[in-house]
Write an enzyme that holds these catalytic residues in place. Structure first.
Site, short mmCIF file in Angstrom:
data_model
loop_
_atom_site.label_atom_id
_atom_site.label_comp_id
_atom_site.label_asym_id
_atom_site.label_seq_id
_atom_site.Cartn_x
_atom_site.Cartn_y
_atom_site.Cartn_z
N LYS A 53 -8.73 -28.02 4.73
CA LYS A 53 -9.16 -29.17 4.15
C LYS A 53 -9.40 -29.44 2.60
O LYS A 53 -8.81 -30.26 2.03
CB LYS A 53 -10.54 -30.02 4.98
CG LYS A 53 -9.89 -30.22 6.43
CD LYS A 53 -11.23 -30.66 7.12
CE LYS A 53 -11.15 -30.92 8.79
NZ LYS A 53 -12.26 -31.19 9.46
N GLN A 97 -18.67 -30.04 9.42
CA GLN A 97 -17.72 -29.62 10.36
C GLN A 97 -18.39 -29.40 11.82
O GLN A 97 -19.49 -28.87 11.78
CB GLN A 97 -17.00 -28.49 9.69
CG GLN A 97 -15.94 -27.61 10.69
CD GLN A 97 -14.66 -28.54 10.76
OE1 GLN A 97 -14.58 -29.52 9.95
NE2 GLN A 97 -14.07 -28.46 11.69
N ASP A 120 -15.56 -38.85 8.30
CA ASP A 120 -14.86 -38.66 9.51
C ASP A 120 -14.94 -39.67 10.68
O ASP A 120 -14.57 -39.44 11.79
CB ASP A 120 -15.98 -37.46 10.05
CG ASP A 120 -15.29 -36.24 9.81
OD1 ASP A 120 -14.12 -35.95 10.18
OD2 ASP A 120 -16.12 -35.16 9.82
N1 GUN Z 1 -14.23 -30.18 14.39
C1 GUN Z 1 -12.94 -30.59 15.15
N2 GUN Z 1 -12.40 -31.52 14.77
C2 GUN Z 1 -13.20 -32.06 13.64
C3 GUN Z 1 -13.03 -33.15 12.78
O1 GUN Z 1 -12.08 -33.82 12.79
N3 GUN Z 1 -13.98 -33.48 11.84
C4 GUN Z 1 -15.23 -32.70 11.78
N4 GUN Z 1 -16.16 -32.89 10.93
N5 GUN Z 1 -15.19 -31.59 12.53
C5 GUN Z 1 -14.27 -31.40 13.41
#
Ligand code: GUN
Length: 297
Positions: A53, A97, A120
């Site tokens: 990311k 995350q 998110d």
């Molecule tokens: N863990 C798995 N997918 C995601 C996501 O889209 N965002 C976050 N913050 N954690 C994740």
């Protein structure tokens, strides 16, 4: 192999290309979109996702920072950091995350992130807005799947979309998103889950099948309708001695048998994954615009 492969990497590049123009306009106004990602612990998949990311941000001109903590971090410390980031005028997006270690209450964390920086889309206000049909920030994976469908010429409008898996991050929010009265959604939706009896009965009726159960290669060619659109959001590690790490990431779909029957299919990797990242970037640009009073919807 008769199915057409939906190339998530290519579609994600298109989305990112469109964002570059918006980022350029923000920069002209001395606004530099900035995403902060918080990582707790060393779960290898989470470390990899967060780094991907951050790298994707840098590539298109979004500033990013990853703040990493050891697994034993207390909830209070995390809440304090989120408060600081909420108050920091230079930060536009905050991402924590998931999954978080057990001592941290995920709901408390989601509630702590300022809704205007919740890129998110996991804050209950943003999820509630989605349920009400008035979304602002939509979680990146469901949004990415909708984008994949419309940009590959597979509009869900009027179709029967069957979602497998009711998880908070993908299945449940996607089932709501694709059912909205909206020109890009408007689908008839069935949500199947671990208590669904006779799964085959349902999967065979899907014009569009969204697989988000996290069960390696569970969906086989005999379970689907000929010509169906198959979106695979699964990522499971399976043993593969032929690779350097001894493991390989596979989806919920048995690609070889399903691609013989389906009309369209997303690969793993290279399908939904790149779209999740592209939509996170899109949400970050949107946050930077909204915080500065620029409307781009
Ligand atoms: N863990 C798995 N997918 C995601 C996501 O889209 N965002 C976050 N913050 N954690 C994740």
């Amino acid at each position: 192999m008769s199915a057409i492969i939906i190339d998530g990497k290519k579609i994600a590049s298109e989305v990112k290309g469109e964002l570059e123009g918006r980022i350029g306009k923000l920069r002209e106004k001395n606004i530099f979109p900035y995403l902060v990602a918080i990582l707790v612990g060393e779960n290898p998949a989470s470390v990899q996702y967060v780094n991907m990311k951050a790298k994707a941000c840098t590539k298109i001109g979004i500033k990013s920072r990853v703040i990493s903590f050891p697994e034993k971090l207390g909830e209070g410390e995390l809440l304090e950091l989120i408060e600081e980031l909420n108050a920091d005028k230079l930060v536009h997006g905050i991402l924590v995350q998931l999954p978080l270690p057990n001592q941290i209450d995920q709901l408390k964390i989601n509630l702590a992130v300022d809704v205007s920086k919740d890129v998110d889309g996991f804050h209950p206000e943003n999820l509630g807005r989605l349920l009400l049909g008035k979304p602002n920030f939509i979680p990146a994976t469901p949004l990415g799947i909708l984008e994949l469908l419309s940009r590959s010429g597979n509009s869900p409008v009027g179709k029967h979309t069957i979602v497998l898996g009711r998880g908070d991050l993908v299945g449940r929010p996607f089932s709501v998103l694709v059912s909205l009265k909206d020109k890009r959604a408007n689908s008839t939706v069935t949500l199947c889950h671990s208590a669904t009896r006779n799964l085959n009965h349902f999967t065979k009726q899907a014009d569009i099948l969204i697989c988000a159960m996290g069960k390696a290669r569970m969906i086989t060619g005999d379970m689907i309708m000929p010509g169906a659109v198959i979106i695979d959001a699964g990522t499971s590690a399976v043993n593969d001695p032929s690779t350097e790490k001894g493991i390989r990431i596979v989806g919920d779909v048995d690609f070889d048998s399903v691609s013989e029957v389906a009309g369209f299919i997303t690969p793993v990797p290279g399908g939904v994954g790149p779209m999740t990242i592209a939509m996170l970037l899109s949400n970050t640009v949107k946050a930077a615009e909204q915080i500065n009073g620029i409307c781009n919807d």
